[in-house]
Design a protein around this motif. Structure first.
Motif, short mmCIF file in Angstrom:
data_model
loop_
_atom_site.label_atom_id
_atom_site.label_comp_id
_atom_site.label_asym_id
_atom_site.label_seq_id
_atom_site.Cartn_x
_atom_site.Cartn_y
_atom_site.Cartn_z
N UNK A 116 6.11 -17.98 7.75
CA UNK A 116 4.95 -17.35 7.32
C UNK A 116 4.18 -16.60 8.11
N UNK A 117 4.06 -16.93 9.23
CA UNK A 117 3.59 -16.09 10.40
C UNK A 117 4.09 -14.64 10.68
N UNK A 118 5.40 -14.69 10.68
CA UNK A 118 6.16 -13.34 10.69
C UNK A 118 5.97 -12.42 9.38
N UNK A 119 6.07 -13.41 8.38
CA UNK A 119 5.96 -12.63 7.08
C UNK A 119 4.83 -11.85 7.05
N UNK A 120 3.55 -12.56 7.48
CA UNK A 120 2.41 -11.96 7.46
C UNK A 120 2.16 -10.93 8.35
N UNK A 121 2.70 -10.82 9.60
CA UNK A 121 2.85 -9.51 10.60
C UNK A 121 3.54 -8.53 9.68
N UNK A 122 4.73 -8.67 9.48
CA UNK A 122 5.40 -7.69 8.56
C UNK A 122 4.53 -7.13 7.63
N UNK A 123 4.07 -7.91 6.65
CA UNK A 123 3.24 -7.48 5.39
C UNK A 123 2.35 -6.66 5.99
N UNK A 124 1.55 -6.92 6.87
CA UNK A 124 0.22 -6.49 7.36
C UNK A 124 0.61 -5.02 7.92
N UNK A 125 1.77 -4.87 8.81
CA UNK A 125 2.19 -3.73 9.12
C UNK A 125 2.80 -2.52 8.39
N UNK A 126 3.43 -3.29 7.24
CA UNK A 126 4.22 -2.36 6.38
C UNK A 126 2.84 -1.73 5.36
N UNK A 127 2.22 -2.79 4.85
CA UNK A 127 1.26 -2.16 4.07
C UNK A 127 0.21 -1.41 4.54
N UNK A 128 -0.30 -1.68 5.51
CA UNK A 128 -1.30 -0.70 6.54
C UNK A 128 -0.70 0.71 6.78
N UNK A 129 0.58 0.89 7.06
CA UNK A 129 0.86 1.94 7.46
C UNK A 129 1.19 2.73 6.28
N UNK A 130 1.86 2.10 5.13
CA UNK A 130 1.96 2.88 3.79
C UNK A 130 0.99 3.00 3.14
N UNK A 131 -0.20 2.46 3.39
CA UNK A 131 -1.64 2.62 2.55
C UNK A 131 -2.11 3.91 3.40
N UNK A 132 -1.99 3.97 4.84
CA UNK A 132 -2.61 5.01 5.66
C UNK A 132 -1.89 6.41 5.27
N UNK A 133 -0.61 6.30 5.07
CA UNK A 133 0.03 7.46 4.95
C UNK A 133 -0.22 8.24 3.60
N UNK A 134 0.10 7.22 2.37
CA UNK A 134 0.03 7.59 1.13
C UNK A 134 -1.23 8.03 0.71
N UNK A 135 -2.32 7.17 1.35
CA UNK A 135 -3.82 7.80 1.13
C UNK A 135 -4.13 9.17 1.59
N UNK A 136 -3.35 9.36 2.97
CA UNK A 136 -3.62 10.62 3.58
C UNK A 136 -2.92 11.82 2.82
N UNK A 137 -1.74 11.56 2.36
CA UNK A 137 -1.19 12.43 1.66
C UNK A 137 -1.85 12.69 0.48
N UNK A 138 -2.02 11.75 -0.39
CA UNK A 138 -2.75 12.11 -1.57
C UNK A 138 -4.05 13.08 -1.40
#
Length: 318
Positions: A94-116
């Motif tokens: 669960x700890x590894x999944x949390x890190x993966x989820x935080x990293x993936x969602x943060x990067x994707x949200x930042x990039x998609x939000x900036x592109x929009x």
């Protein structure tokens, strides 16, 4: 008789000067009264946070050192809960999944939000109407979003039907261990990126147009203007988006809980889900409190490191 004494003696009774010591005393009383009035206005909010936020947080820290099943009296066990977590493979997954989820969602949200935001910031007709339509996704209840996407990502759902003409076979988005977490990250970005798009757009509108006009006169293209003007001046906004989206992702619960239930296996079980299951399914509130303290410590360290990196970059740009 001096001139000051003469003027004070000849002045009317209601207009005589107040002695300096008395004026100072009156000023202190008035300032103290203002402080008490201000404190009275703030006191309800302080009591609210103390009773419903900081108090439960401190109680959770104390509870993490006990064995408590919500029925009997808590028993002090020291660091036993943390030692048990260190040896628990479910907690490590669960700890590894949390890190993966935080990293993936943060990067994707930042990039998609900036592109929009960059797309909306153009002078294309209808761009602002598109922004309003996209922002509606952020107003939808999270339960409705997860239920709709659960049907869309079904093996016979609309997503697979749209991909079929391109030669993509049937994808088990929510039951495949390799696809479940990326699918949840993509849905998270779809849900929250429009909100941060508005934040980015506010930062873009705050950049003076004179910088771009001067760069155009010097012959700088769109890419150079973005790299040397937009990106440096937008760094405070980017830092805000990264920190807030990371904190938001760290405590996500309903999306993986409804879409996959933490499965397949433990592929999408994050710490927030493990806290709920440990505390309310297995009645181990001491261990659940220990997991919540670990999650809080991770996000605290993450936020402090990001702030230090940001401050270092700010000093470098200055």
């Amino acid at each position: 008789m001096s001139q000051a004494s003469l003027s004070q003696a000849t002045a009317p009774a209601g207009q005589q000067e107040i002695p300096a010591r008395r004026r100072t005393r009156l000023g202190l009383r008035y300032g103290r009264r203002l402080q008490l009035i201000g404190f009275a206005f703030v006191l309800p909010t302080l009591l609210f946070f103390a009773a419903f936020k900081f108090g439960p947080m401190l109680w959770a820290v104390e509870l993490s050192f006990t064995s408590f099943d919500m029925v009997s009296t808590p028993d002090w066990v020291g660091l036993e809960n943390y030692e048990r977590l260190a040896e628990d493979p479910v907690f490590r997954a669960s700890l590894v999944n949390t890190f993966v989820y935080i990293a993936g969602s943060t990067v994707l949200i930042a990039l998609v939000g900036l592109g929009l935001a960059l797309a909306i910031n153009t002078s294309v007709p209808g761009a602002r109407a598109c922004m309003a339509v996209m922002f509606l996704t952020n107003l939808m209840p999270i339960i409705a979003v997860t239920l709709v996407w659960r049907f869309l990502l079904h093996p016979f759902g609309l997503v697979n039907q749209l991909l079929a003409p391109f030669g993509v076979g049937r994808m088990d988005w929510l039951t495949d261990e390799d696809l479940a977490m990326p699918a949840i990250i993509a849905v998270t970005a779809w849900r929250f990126a429009p909100y941060f798009m508005v934040v980015y757009l506010a930062g873009l509108l705050a950049i003076p147009r004179d910088y771009y006009e001067a760069a155009e006169i010097d012959g700088a293209g769109a890419i150079r203007r973005f790299l040397h003007i937009t990106l440096p001046l937008l760094m405070p906004t980017i830092f805000f988006v990264v920190v807030v989206s990371a904190l938001l992702s760290s405590r996500i619960f309903l999306m993986p809980y409804i879409m996959t239930g933490g499965g397949p296996g433990d592929a999408t079980r994050v710490l927030s889900m493990l806290i709920y299951e440990t505390g309310f399914s297995y009645m181990k509130m001491g261990e659940a409190a220990a997991i919540s303290v670990v999650l809080f410590a991770i996000m605290l360290v993450f936020t402090v490191l990001q702030m230090r990196i940001f401050m270092r970059n700010e000093r470098g740009l200055a």
